[in-house]
Design a protein around this motif. Structure first.
Motif, PDB file in Angstrom:
ATOM      1  N   ALA A 137       0.849  -1.188   0.000  1.00 47.95           N
ATOM      2  CA  ALA A 137       0.000   0.000   0.000  1.00 47.95           C
ATOM      3  C   ALA A 137       0.884   1.237   0.000  1.00 47.95           C
ATOM      4  O   ALA A 137       1.963   1.264   0.600  1.00 47.95           O
ATOM      5  N   SER A 138       0.431   2.289  -0.695  1.00 48.60           N
ATOM      6  CA  SER A 138       1.229   3.507  -0.812  1.00 48.60           C
ATOM      7  C   SER A 138       0.308   4.722  -0.782  1.00 48.60           C
ATOM      8  O   SER A 138      -0.877   4.636  -1.112  1.00 48.60           O
ATOM      9  N   SER A 139       0.890   5.858  -0.369  1.00 48.65           N
ATOM     10  CA  SER A 139       0.158   7.120  -0.422  1.00 48.65           C
ATOM     11  C   SER A 139       0.740   8.046  -1.486  1.00 48.65           C
ATOM     12  O   SER A 139       0.441   9.239  -1.505  1.00 48.65           O
ATOM     13  N   GLN A 156      -3.913   6.609  -3.603  1.00 50.47           N
ATOM     14  CA  GLN A 156      -3.972   5.356  -2.841  1.00 50.47           C
ATOM     15  C   GLN A 156      -3.633   4.159  -3.735  1.00 50.47           C
ATOM     16  O   GLN A 156      -4.378   3.181  -3.801  1.00 50.47           O
ATOM     17  N   PRO A 157      -2.487   4.240  -4.426  1.00 48.81           N
ATOM     18  CA  PRO A 157      -2.110   3.110  -5.280  1.00 48.81           C
ATOM     19  C   PRO A 157      -1.640   1.918  -4.454  1.00 48.81           C
ATOM     20  O   PRO A 157      -1.259   2.046  -3.285  1.00 48.81           O
ATOM     21  N   ARG A 158      -1.670   0.758  -5.081  1.00 48.60           N
ATOM     22  CA  ARG A 158      -0.939  -0.404  -4.590  1.00 48.60           C
ATOM     23  C   ARG A 158       0.276  -0.554  -5.497  1.00 48.60           C
ATOM     24  O   ARG A 158       0.145  -0.616  -6.714  1.00 48.60           O
ATOM     25  N   MET A 159       1.453  -0.602  -4.899  1.00 45.62           N
ATOM     26  CA  MET A 159       2.687  -0.726  -5.660  1.00 45.62           C
ATOM     27  C   MET A 159       3.073  -2.197  -5.728  1.00 45.62           C
ATOM     28  O   MET A 159       3.216  -2.861  -4.691  1.00 45.62           O
ATOM     29  N   LEU A 160       3.212  -2.709  -6.950  1.00 43.79           N
ATOM     30  CA  LEU A 160       3.597  -4.111  -7.137  1.00 43.79           C
ATOM     31  C   LEU A 160       5.023  -4.164  -7.661  1.00 43.79           C
ATOM     32  O   LEU A 160       5.336  -3.591  -8.712  1.00 43.79           O
ATOM     33  N   PHE A 161       5.867  -4.851  -6.920  1.00 43.47           N
ATOM     34  CA  PHE A 161       7.276  -5.006  -7.284  1.00 43.47           C
ATOM     35  C   PHE A 161       7.508  -6.470  -7.632  1.00 43.47           C
ATOM     36  O   PHE A 161       7.363  -7.354  -6.774  1.00 43.47           O
ATOM     37  N   GLU A 162       7.855  -6.722  -8.884  1.00 46.83           N
ATOM     38  CA  GLU A 162       8.081  -8.081  -9.365  1.00 46.83           C
ATOM     39  C   GLU A 162       9.489  -8.176  -9.938  1.00 46.83           C
ATOM     40  O   GLU A 162       9.902  -7.334 -10.744  1.00 46.83           O
ATOM     41  N   THR A 163      10.220  -9.168  -9.513  1.00 52.80           N
ATOM     42  CA  THR A 163      11.614  -9.325  -9.926  1.00 52.80           C
ATOM     43  C   THR A 163      11.743  -9.263 -11.445  1.00 52.80           C
ATOM     44  O   THR A 163      11.049  -9.972 -12.163  1.00 52.80           O
ATOM     45  N   GLY A 164      12.631  -8.376 -11.902  1.00 48.45           N
ATOM     46  CA  GLY A 164      12.933  -8.300 -13.324  1.00 48.45           C
ATOM     47  C   GLY A 164      12.018  -7.424 -14.145  1.00 48.45           C
ATOM     48  O   GLY A 164      12.224  -7.274 -15.353  1.00 48.45           O
ATOM     49  N   LEU A 165      10.997  -6.827 -13.504  1.00 52.67           N
ATOM     50  CA  LEU A 165      10.056  -5.978 -14.232  1.00 52.67           C
ATOM     51  C   LEU A 165       9.962  -4.619 -13.548  1.00 52.67           C
ATOM     52  O   LEU A 165      10.260  -4.481 -12.350  1.00 52.67           O
ATOM     53  N   PRO A 220      -3.853 -16.120  -4.279  1.00 46.84           N
ATOM     54  CA  PRO A 220      -3.829 -15.646  -2.885  1.00 46.84           C
ATOM     55  C   PRO A 220      -2.688 -14.699  -2.562  1.00 46.84           C
ATOM     56  O   PRO A 220      -2.875 -13.721  -1.832  1.00 46.84           O
ATOM     57  N   GLU A 221      -1.492 -14.960  -3.109  1.00 43.19           N
ATOM     58  CA  GLU A 221      -0.352 -14.111  -2.756  1.00 43.19           C
ATOM     59  C   GLU A 221      -0.439 -12.713  -3.357  1.00 43.19           C
ATOM     60  O   GLU A 221       0.355 -11.829  -3.004  1.00 43.19           O
ATOM     61  N   SER A 222      -1.395 -12.494  -4.278  1.00 45.78           N
ATOM     62  CA  SER A 222      -1.538 -11.181  -4.915  1.00 45.78           C
ATOM     63  C   SER A 222      -2.920 -10.583  -4.691  1.00 45.78           C
ATOM     64  O   SER A 222      -3.372  -9.739  -5.459  1.00 45.78           O
ATOM     65  N   GLN A 223      -3.593 -10.987  -3.600  1.00 48.86           N
ATOM     66  CA  GLN A 223      -4.960 -10.541  -3.347  1.00 48.86           C
ATOM     67  C   GLN A 223      -5.089  -9.026  -3.224  1.00 48.86           C
ATOM     68  O   GLN A 223      -6.150  -8.462  -3.506  1.00 48.86           O
ATOM     69  N   LYS A 224      -4.024  -8.344  -2.836  1.00 50.22           N
ATOM     70  CA  LYS A 224      -4.111  -6.898  -2.638  1.00 50.22           C
ATOM     71  C   LYS A 224      -4.391  -6.128  -3.923  1.00 50.22           C
ATOM     72  O   LYS A 224      -4.765  -4.945  -3.865  1.00 50.22           O
ATOM     73  N   ILE A 225      -4.215  -6.751  -5.101  1.00 45.34           N
ATOM     74  CA  ILE A 225      -4.470  -6.032  -6.360  1.00 45.34           C
ATOM     75  C   ILE A 225      -5.825  -6.392  -6.956  1.00 45.34           C
ATOM     76  O   ILE A 225      -6.148  -5.939  -8.064  1.00 45.34           O
ATOM     77  N   ALA A 226      -6.633  -7.155  -6.245  1.00 43.84           N
ATOM     78  CA  ALA A 226      -7.931  -7.577  -6.776  1.00 43.84           C
ATOM     79  C   ALA A 226      -8.786  -6.374  -7.164  1.00 43.84           C
ATOM     80  O   ALA A 226      -9.007  -5.464  -6.352  1.00 43.84           O
ATOM     81  N   GLY A 227      -9.251  -6.361  -8.393  1.00 44.43           N
ATOM     82  CA  GLY A 227     -10.157  -5.322  -8.855  1.00 44.43           C
ATOM     83  C   GLY A 227      -9.522  -3.989  -9.165  1.00 44.43           C
ATOM     84  O   GLY A 227     -10.228  -3.046  -9.546  1.00 44.43           O
ATOM     85  N   LEU A 228      -8.214  -3.860  -9.020  1.00 48.90           N
ATOM     86  CA  LEU A 228      -7.528  -2.611  -9.326  1.00 48.90           C
ATOM     87  C   LEU A 228      -7.075  -2.597 -10.789  1.00 48.90           C
ATOM     88  O   LEU A 228      -6.960  -3.642 -11.429  1.00 48.90           O
ATOM     89  N   ILE A 229      -6.832  -1.397 -11.296  1.00 43.78           N
ATOM     90  CA  ILE A 229      -6.455  -1.238 -12.703  1.00 43.78           C
ATOM     91  C   ILE A 229      -5.010  -0.774 -12.795  1.00 43.78           C
ATOM     92  O   ILE A 229      -4.572   0.123 -12.060  1.00 43.78           O
ATOM     93  N   CYS A 230      -4.270  -1.402 -13.706  1.00 40.35           N
ATOM     94  CA  CYS A 230      -2.874  -1.050 -13.931  1.00 40.35           C
ATOM     95  C   CYS A 230      -2.662  -0.730 -15.405  1.00 40.35           C
ATOM     96  O   CYS A 230      -3.250  -1.381 -16.277  1.00 40.35           O
ATOM     97  N   PHE A 231      -1.860   0.273 -15.679  1.00 43.09           N
ATOM     98  CA  PHE A 231      -1.527   0.667 -17.049  1.00 43.09           C
ATOM     99  C   PHE A 231      -0.077   0.289 -17.353  1.00 43.09           C
ATOM    100  O   PHE A 231       0.775   0.261 -16.459  1.00 43.09           O
ATOM    101  N   VAL A 239       3.286  10.378 -13.750  1.00 42.38           N
ATOM    102  CA  VAL A 239       3.862  11.378 -12.846  1.00 42.38           C
ATOM    103  C   VAL A 239       3.613  10.897 -11.426  1.00 42.38           C
ATOM    104  O   VAL A 239       2.477  10.612 -11.045  1.00 42.38           O
ATOM    105  N   VAL A 240       4.677  10.770 -10.644  1.00 45.66           N
ATOM    106  CA  VAL A 240       4.579  10.305  -9.260  1.00 45.66           C
ATOM    107  C   VAL A 240       5.075  11.405  -8.335  1.00 45.66           C
ATOM    108  O   VAL A 240       6.230  11.855  -8.459  1.00 45.66           O
ATOM    109  N   ASP A 241       4.203  11.878  -7.465  1.00 40.64           N
ATOM    110  CA  ASP A 241       4.534  12.966  -6.533  1.00 40.64           C
ATOM    111  C   ASP A 241       5.122  14.166  -7.272  1.00 40.64           C
ATOM    112  O   ASP A 241       6.097  14.788  -6.825  1.00 40.64           O
ATOM    113  N   GLY A 242       4.514  14.464  -8.419  1.00 37.54           N
ATOM    114  CA  GLY A 242       4.904  15.642  -9.187  1.00 37.54           C
ATOM    115  C   GLY A 242       6.114  15.464 -10.081  1.00 37.54           C
ATOM    116  O   GLY A 242       6.509  16.408 -10.787  1.00 37.54           O
TER     117      GLY A 242
END
Length: 253
Positions: A137-139, A156-165, A220-231, A239-242
């Motif tokens: 979770a991020s602000s 209120q994004p969810r930040m997903l960090f995946e090895t190599g991406l 299950p290990e990625s439940q925090k992104i359920a229903g969210l949209i990613c581009f 733009v992140v924090d300006g």
């Protein structure tokens, strides 16, 4: 007796990276087990790895096709996999002359009906033990646009960090301009996150096919992104924090 047919053009033989996995792996075809092993091997032919199973743990019949395929790992003897009246043509390989792989069988992933790690299905390819997915979770204030048109604005994004991406910003639907999105029939699968459905974006300036995606019922290990949209950050302006982010370079660029 005719000699086996040798196919392929690669002349170099690479030394395989092989690691034994502690997971029980079962492979199913026509509802019956092709292989059931407590000693699978992970082989890095290229990222990601693939499973090889001990020939002693193969329960189906391996029928030689007479073909020997040249691959970067050496000469591979090709077999049909026959089980319960069903046959998967050319779906097994053995490197009979390899000290690392000689007692193992490579089963073609997509030719099988189901792969199980322990009692859970796994999709697309085995999970790489050296890759991980973290969802936090991020602000941070994330603004996404393309063609000069704002697509999303979220604090209120969810930040997903995946090895190599590149890091991904998963955003609540309430923070996305859904009127610019229309559902796409495209579906993809990920062994870490599940099945994604896609969105095409029409900015009024241009139409961008499959620019965004959603995991409606992630693993299950990625439940925090359920229903969210990613581009795709590779294809939009973020733009992140300006601060404007450079578009990353990845296999999805």
């Amino acid at each position: 007796m005719s000699r086996p047919t040798l196919t392929g053009v690669d002349e170099a033989t690479e030394r395989a990276r092989v690691e034994r996995s502690p997971k029980r792996v079962r492979v199913l075809l026509a509802g019956r087990p092709v292989a059931d092993t407590a000693a699978p091997a992970l082989v890095w032919e290229r990222p990601p790895p693939t499973y090889y199973v001990p020939v002693a743990d193969v329960l189906a019949e391996l029928v030689p096709t007479g073909e020997v395929r040249r691959t970067p790992l050496g000469a591979a003897t090709v077999y049909d996999v026959t089980l319960g009246g069903r046959s998967a043509a050319g779906a097994a390989l053995r490197y009979l002359d390899s000290p690392e792989l000689g007692d193992l069988v490579r089963l073609e992933w997509d030719a099988m009906d189901e792969w199980l790690e322990e009692d859970e299905p796994v999709y697309v390819h085995p999970r790489d033990p050296y890759s991980r997915v973290d969802v936090l979770a991020s602000s941070r204030h994330v603004v996404v646009s393309v063609d000069g048109v704002t697509l999303a604005d979220s604090r209120q994004p969810r930040m997903l960090f995946e090895t190599g991406l590149p890091p991904r910003h998963y955003l609540p639907m309430a923070d996305v301009r859904l009127e610019l999105l229309r559902p796409s029939p495209t579906r993809t699968a990920c062994p870490y996150k599940g099945t994604a459905s896609y969105w095409t974006v029409d900015t009024g300036v241009a139409v961008h096919e499959d620019l965004a995606w959603t995991y409606r019922a992630p693993l299950p290990e990625s439940q925090k992104i359920a229903g969210l949209i990613c581009f795709y950050d590779e294809k939009v302006d973020v733009v992140v924090d300006g601060v404007a982010r450079e578009r990353p370079v990845s296999p999805f660029s």
